[in-house]
Write a protein that holds these residues in place. Sequence first.
Motif, mmCIF file in Angstrom:
data_model
loop_
_atom_site.group_PDB
_atom_site.id
_atom_site.type_symbol
_atom_site.label_atom_id
_atom_site.label_comp_id
_atom_site.label_asym_id
_atom_site.label_seq_id
_atom_site.Cartn_x
_atom_site.Cartn_y
_atom_site.Cartn_z
ATOM 1 N N LEU A 105 48.232 35.720 46.126
ATOM 2 C CA LEU A 105 46.882 35.185 46.291
ATOM 3 C C LEU A 105 46.970 33.711 46.706
ATOM 4 N N PRO A 106 46.113 33.270 47.625
ATOM 5 C CA PRO A 106 46.187 31.898 48.151
ATOM 6 C C PRO A 106 45.549 30.879 47.211
ATOM 7 N N LEU A 107 46.018 30.866 45.965
ATOM 8 C CA LEU A 107 45.410 30.035 44.931
ATOM 9 C C LEU A 107 46.461 29.269 44.150
ATOM 10 N N VAL A 108 46.028 28.164 43.572
ATOM 11 C CA VAL A 108 46.825 27.424 42.596
ATOM 12 C C VAL A 108 45.910 27.148 41.401
ATOM 13 N N GLU A 109 46.494 26.780 40.293
ATOM 14 C CA GLU A 109 45.720 26.550 39.063
ATOM 15 C C GLU A 109 44.566 25.572 39.270
ATOM 16 N N SER A 110 44.775 24.531 40.068
ATOM 17 C CA SER A 110 43.713 23.527 40.236
ATOM 18 C C SER A 110 42.483 24.096 40.937
ATOM 19 N N ASP A 111 42.617 25.192 41.674
ATOM 20 C CA ASP A 111 41.457 25.835 42.298
ATOM 21 C C ASP A 111 40.465 26.325 41.253
ATOM 22 N N LEU A 112 40.953 26.571 40.050
ATOM 23 C CA LEU A 112 40.125 27.130 38.988
ATOM 24 C C LEU A 112 39.522 26.061 38.081
ATOM 25 N N MET A 113 39.768 24.794 38.408
ATOM 26 C CA MET A 113 39.313 23.693 37.567
ATOM 27 C C MET A 113 38.187 22.893 38.208
ATOM 28 N N VAL A 114 37.556 23.467 39.195
ATOM 29 C CA VAL A 114 36.474 22.813 39.926
ATOM 30 C C VAL A 114 35.152 23.102 39.216
ATOM 31 N N ALA A 115 34.173 22.231 39.392
ATOM 32 C CA ALA A 115 32.848 22.453 38.810
ATOM 33 C C ALA A 115 32.318 23.811 39.243
ATOM 34 N N GLY A 116 31.725 24.524 38.315
ATOM 35 C CA GLY A 116 31.187 25.848 38.609
ATOM 36 C C GLY A 116 32.141 26.975 38.277
ATOM 37 N N SER B 71 34.924 28.361 35.140
ATOM 38 C CA SER B 71 35.288 28.195 33.738
ATOM 39 C C SER B 71 36.285 29.279 33.363
ATOM 40 N N ASP B 72 37.111 28.988 32.380
ATOM 41 C CA ASP B 72 38.015 29.983 31.813
ATOM 42 C C ASP B 72 38.836 30.698 32.884
ATOM 43 N N GLY B 73 39.428 29.927 33.786
ATOM 44 C CA GLY B 73 40.222 30.506 34.867
ATOM 45 C C GLY B 73 41.666 30.745 34.480
ATOM 46 N N HIS B 74 42.193 31.870 34.929
ATOM 47 C CA HIS B 74 43.594 32.218 34.669
ATOM 48 C C HIS B 74 44.201 32.815 35.934
ATOM 49 N N LEU B 75 45.316 32.260 36.370
ATOM 50 C CA LEU B 75 46.074 32.778 37.503
ATOM 51 C C LEU B 75 47.456 33.127 36.971
ATOM 52 N N VAL C 246 43.930 36.949 39.420
ATOM 53 C CA VAL C 246 43.161 35.787 38.976
ATOM 54 C C VAL C 246 41.916 36.298 38.271
ATOM 55 N N SER C 247 41.548 35.603 37.209
ATOM 56 C CA SER C 247 40.324 35.882 36.471
ATOM 57 C C SER C 247 39.635 34.547 36.249
ATOM 58 N N VAL C 248 38.357 34.471 36.595
ATOM 59 C CA VAL C 248 37.623 33.217 36.431
ATOM 60 C C VAL C 248 36.152 33.534 36.184
ATOM 61 N N LEU C 249 35.523 32.683 35.378
ATOM 62 C CA LEU C 249 34.102 32.816 35.119
ATOM 63 C C LEU C 249 33.358 31.883 36.069
ATOM 64 N N LEU C 250 32.545 32.462 36.956
ATOM 65 C CA LEU C 250 31.709 31.666 37.850
ATOM 66 C C LEU C 250 30.470 31.252 37.060
ATOM 67 N N THR C 251 30.203 29.953 36.997
ATOM 68 C CA THR C 251 29.041 29.461 36.265
ATOM 69 C C THR C 251 28.018 28.836 37.199
ATOM 70 N N ALA C 252 28.327 28.801 38.489
ATOM 71 C CA ALA C 252 27.429 28.268 39.507
ATOM 72 C C ALA C 252 27.715 28.993 40.806
ATOM 73 N N TRP C 253 26.816 28.855 41.761
ATOM 74 C CA TRP C 253 27.035 29.437 43.095
ATOM 75 C C TRP C 253 26.775 28.329 44.097
ATOM 76 N N SER C 254 27.827 27.554 44.347
ATOM 77 C CA SER C 254 27.740 26.424 45.264
ATOM 78 C C SER C 254 28.779 26.613 46.366
ATOM 79 N N MET C 255 28.920 25.606 47.192
ATOM 80 C CA MET C 255 29.883 25.660 48.297
ATOM 81 C C MET C 255 31.303 25.921 47.775
ATOM 82 N N GLU C 256 31.649 25.380 46.620
ATOM 83 C CA GLU C 256 32.996 25.574 46.065
ATOM 84 C C GLU C 256 33.275 27.046 45.778
ATOM 85 N N GLN C 257 32.309 27.732 45.188
ATOM 86 C CA GLN C 257 32.505 29.145 44.868
ATOM 87 C C GLN C 257 32.553 29.973 46.150
#
Length: 133
Positions: free
Chosen positions: A84-95, A97-101, A108-119
């Motif tokens: 997967l084209p991800l690193v841990e810091s991708d999961l630490m952005v606003a929006g 939460s509780d990301g695990h790679l 990868v498992s992550v809780l989306l708490t917002a729907w912005s450009m980052e998501q």
Amino acid sequence: MSEDARGLDHLMEQNETELDFLSAYGGVDDGQKGDGHALLAALQRFLRAGGLETHPTDSTLDFAWGSARAEEDGCRLVVTGEHLPLVESDLMVAGFSDGHLNRERSEVSVLLTAWSMEQRRFIERLVEHQSKD
């Protein structure tokens, strides 16, 4: 206060509760916990717009390489695939939460708490990666 300003204030007050749906389209993140069902619906629309077949139920969404589930505080996204084209810091952005790679970068498992450009960028990267396989 001018009449125009009062009119705008009144309009905003009147529609304040009706504007919550806009968070599903992006750009609205007031730091609160996400509405899991609204986020799930936004994710479904986004994936479908990208040409991905989705299989929704009341609180879940399944697709070829992952799933999502509405939770009290947001929308839990789980994606599997090779490299997967991800690193841990991708999961630490606003929006997010509780990301695990996992170490192999195959889940990868992550809780989306917002729907912005980052998501949306996050999901676009995953869609693009999975379409190459």
